[in-house]
Design a protein around this motif. Structure first.
Motif, PDB file in Angstrom:
ATOM      1  N   GLY A 159       0.810  -1.214   0.000  1.00  0.00           N
ATOM      2  CA  GLY A 159       0.000   0.000   0.000  1.00  0.00           C
ATOM      3  C   GLY A 159       0.842   1.262   0.000  1.00  0.00           C
ATOM      4  N   LEU A 160       1.882   1.266   0.822  1.00  0.00           N
ATOM      5  CA  LEU A 160       2.776   2.425   0.867  1.00  0.00           C
ATOM      6  C   LEU A 160       3.497   2.625  -0.465  1.00  0.00           C
ATOM      7  CD1 LEU A 160       4.314   2.069   4.443  1.00  0.00           C
ATOM      8  CD2 LEU A 160       2.670   3.796   3.657  1.00  0.00           C
ATOM      9  N   SER A 161       3.927   1.519  -1.078  1.00  0.00           N
ATOM     10  CA  SER A 161       4.633   1.647  -2.358  1.00  0.00           C
ATOM     11  C   SER A 161       3.705   2.148  -3.461  1.00  0.00           C
ATOM     12  CB  SER A 161       5.289   0.321  -2.757  1.00  0.00           C
ATOM     13  OG  SER A 161       4.320  -0.639  -3.145  1.00  0.00           O
ATOM     14  N   LEU A 162       2.439   1.724  -3.443  1.00  0.00           N
ATOM     15  CA  LEU A 162       1.482   2.206  -4.445  1.00  0.00           C
ATOM     16  C   LEU A 162       1.218   3.701  -4.263  1.00  0.00           C
ATOM     17  CD1 LEU A 162      -0.463   1.732  -6.793  1.00  0.00           C
ATOM     18  CD2 LEU A 162      -2.184   1.037  -5.118  1.00  0.00           C
ATOM     19  N   ILE A 163       1.053   4.132  -3.019  1.00  0.00           N
ATOM     20  CA  ILE A 163       0.827   5.552  -2.756  1.00  0.00           C
ATOM     21  C   ILE A 163       2.036   6.376  -3.176  1.00  0.00           C
ATOM     22  CG2 ILE A 163       0.583   7.227  -0.883  1.00  0.00           C
ATOM     23  CD1 ILE A 163      -1.284   5.148   0.449  1.00  0.00           C
ATOM     24  N   ALA A 164       3.234   5.888  -2.861  1.00  0.00           N
ATOM     25  CA  ALA A 164       4.447   6.609  -3.251  1.00  0.00           C
ATOM     26  C   ALA A 164       4.558   6.696  -4.773  1.00  0.00           C
ATOM     27  CB  ALA A 164       5.683   5.927  -2.669  1.00  0.00           C
ATOM     28  N   LEU A 165       4.208   5.618  -5.449  1.00  0.00           N
ATOM     29  CA  LEU A 165       4.292   5.603  -6.906  1.00  0.00           C
ATOM     30  C   LEU A 165       3.269   6.548  -7.537  1.00  0.00           C
ATOM     31  CD1 LEU A 165       5.659   4.234  -9.355  1.00  0.00           C
ATOM     32  CD2 LEU A 165       3.874   2.495  -9.248  1.00  0.00           C
ATOM     33  N   VAL A 166       2.021   6.463  -7.091  1.00  0.00           N
ATOM     34  CA  VAL A 166       0.940   7.238  -7.718  1.00  0.00           C
ATOM     35  C   VAL A 166       0.974   8.714  -7.334  1.00  0.00           C
ATOM     36  CG1 VAL A 166      -1.574   7.509  -7.821  1.00  0.00           C
ATOM     37  CG2 VAL A 166      -0.556   5.240  -8.008  1.00  0.00           C
ATOM     38  N   PHE A 167       1.231   9.001  -6.061  1.00  0.00           N
ATOM     39  CA  PHE A 167       1.093  10.375  -5.587  1.00  0.00           C
ATOM     40  C   PHE A 167       2.405  11.152  -5.462  1.00  0.00           C
ATOM     41  CE2 PHE A 167      -2.765   8.288  -3.894  1.00  0.00           C
ATOM     42  CZ  PHE A 167      -3.699   9.060  -4.553  1.00  0.00           C
ATOM     43  N   ILE A 168       3.529  10.462  -5.591  1.00  0.00           N
ATOM     44  CA  ILE A 168       4.816  11.164  -5.513  1.00  0.00           C
ATOM     45  C   ILE A 168       5.606  10.993  -6.811  1.00  0.00           C
ATOM     46  CG2 ILE A 168       7.026  11.324  -4.295  1.00  0.00           C
ATOM     47  CD1 ILE A 168       5.516  10.362  -1.759  1.00  0.00           C
ATOM     48  N   ALA A 169       5.910   9.731  -7.158  1.00  0.00           N
ATOM     49  CA  ALA A 169       6.792   9.476  -8.297  1.00  0.00           C
ATOM     50  C   ALA A 169       6.169   9.875  -9.638  1.00  0.00           C
ATOM     51  CB  ALA A 169       7.197   8.004  -8.316  1.00  0.00           C
ATOM     52  N   MET A 170       4.905   9.526  -9.855  1.00  0.00           N
ATOM     53  CA  MET A 170       4.276   9.848 -11.138  1.00  0.00           C
ATOM     54  C   MET A 170       4.129  11.359 -11.355  1.00  0.00           C
ATOM     55  SD  MET A 170       3.904   7.001 -12.725  1.00  0.00           S
ATOM     56  CE  MET A 170       2.687   7.230 -13.976  1.00  0.00           C
ATOM     57  N   PRO A 171       3.673  12.125 -10.355  1.00  0.00           N
ATOM     58  CA  PRO A 171       3.628  13.576 -10.581  1.00  0.00           C
ATOM     59  C   PRO A 171       5.003  14.179 -10.858  1.00  0.00           C
ATOM     60  CG  PRO A 171       2.232  13.007  -8.733  1.00  0.00           C
ATOM     61  CD  PRO A 171       2.991  11.765  -9.098  1.00  0.00           C
ATOM     62  N   ILE A 172       6.027  13.688 -10.165  1.00  0.00           N
ATOM     63  CA  ILE A 172       7.379  14.205 -10.423  1.00  0.00           C
ATOM     64  C   ILE A 172       7.812  13.845 -11.843  1.00  0.00           C
ATOM     65  CG2 ILE A 172       9.817  13.927  -9.799  1.00  0.00           C
ATOM     66  CD1 ILE A 172       8.898  13.817  -6.875  1.00  0.00           C
ATOM     67  N   LYS A 173       7.432  12.654 -12.288  1.00  0.00           N
ATOM     68  CA  LYS A 173       7.795  12.246 -13.645  1.00  0.00           C
ATOM     69  C   LYS A 173       7.137  13.147 -14.692  1.00  0.00           C
ATOM     70  CE  LYS A 173       7.475   8.483 -16.972  1.00  0.00           C
ATOM     71  NZ  LYS A 173       7.065   7.102 -17.224  1.00  0.00           N
ATOM     72  N   TYR A 174       5.840  13.414 -14.529  1.00  0.00           N
ATOM     73  CA  TYR A 174       5.123  14.141 -15.566  1.00  0.00           C
ATOM     74  C   TYR A 174       5.142  15.653 -15.396  1.00  0.00           C
ATOM     75  CZ  TYR A 174       3.691   9.666 -17.325  1.00  0.00           C
ATOM     76  OH  TYR A 174       3.713   8.405 -17.853  1.00  0.00           O
ATOM     77  N   GLY A 231       7.550  17.313 -13.335  1.00  0.00           N
ATOM     78  CA  GLY A 231       8.934  17.743 -13.227  1.00  0.00           C
ATOM     79  C   GLY A 231       9.865  17.159 -14.273  1.00  0.00           C
ATOM     80  N   ASN A 232       9.326  16.349 -15.184  1.00  0.00           N
ATOM     81  CA  ASN A 232      10.143  15.721 -16.236  1.00  0.00           C
ATOM     82  C   ASN A 232      11.328  14.935 -15.681  1.00  0.00           C
ATOM     83  OD1 ASN A 232       8.819  16.119 -18.615  1.00  0.00           O
ATOM     84  ND2 ASN A 232       9.875  18.028 -19.124  1.00  0.00           N
ATOM     85  N   ASP A 233      11.125  14.249 -14.563  1.00  0.00           N
ATOM     86  CA  ASP A 233      12.196  13.461 -13.957  1.00  0.00           C
ATOM     87  C   ASP A 233      11.667  12.063 -13.628  1.00  0.00           C
ATOM     88  OD1 ASP A 233      14.406  12.463 -12.694  1.00  0.00           O
ATOM     89  OD2 ASP A 233      14.367  13.884 -11.026  1.00  0.00           O
ATOM     90  N   PRO A 234      11.988  11.069 -14.454  1.00  0.00           N
ATOM     91  CA  PRO A 234      11.459   9.717 -14.247  1.00  0.00           C
ATOM     92  C   PRO A 234      12.255   8.876 -13.236  1.00  0.00           C
ATOM     93  CG  PRO A 234      12.743   9.764 -16.242  1.00  0.00           C
ATOM     94  CD  PRO A 234      12.717  11.188 -15.704  1.00  0.00           C
ATOM     95  N   THR A 235      13.205   9.468 -12.545  1.00  0.00           N
ATOM     96  CA  THR A 235      14.081   8.711 -11.659  1.00  0.00           C
ATOM     97  C   THR A 235      13.312   7.956 -10.581  1.00  0.00           C
ATOM     98  OG1 THR A 235      15.796  10.365 -12.023  1.00  0.00           O
ATOM     99  CG2 THR A 235      16.115   8.859 -10.178  1.00  0.00           C
TER     100      THR A 235
END
Length: 101
Positions: free
Chosen positions: A20-35, A37-41
């Motif tokens: 659950g924590l990994s899904l939240i981190a992926l959806v609400f942190i990593a994906m917005p930064i990717k799209y 902030g243009n940073d897919p790291t």
């Protein structure tokens, strides 16, 4: 917490938390930064971690449902559905998993 890790159900509850924590981190942190902030790291780091946790959660849910004789229509499908819904594993842990023996 350590005593609950001695049972299959306790380990499933831990996996539910981590998945659950990994899904939240992926959806609400990593994906917005990717799209935005243009940073897919972060997606490249968190994505595979979430993928492994998701697969482990599904396999462990099936294993525990067999061990605990869960009825698929009453319990197992709800636990499996929770793994694809943000915050779903937290809800299932509170309403279903914590009430099991």
């Amino acid at each position: 917490m350590l005593t609950s890790l001695k049972t299959n159900l306790g380990r499933l509850r831990l996996l539910a938390l981590l998945e659950g924590l990994s899904l939240i981190a992926l959806v609400f942190i990593a994906m917005p930064i990717k799209y935005v902030g243009n940073d897919p790291t972060l997606v490249k780091v968190i994505g595979p971690i979430h993928g492994v946790l998701f697969i482990l959660f599904v396999l462990y849910t099936i294993s525990v449902s067999i061990d605990e004789n869960w009825q698929f229509g009453r319990t197992t499908w709800k636990v499996l559905l929770a793994s694809v819904t943000p915050f779903g594993t937290f809800y299932v842990d509170k309403t279903i998993l914590s009430r099991q023996k």
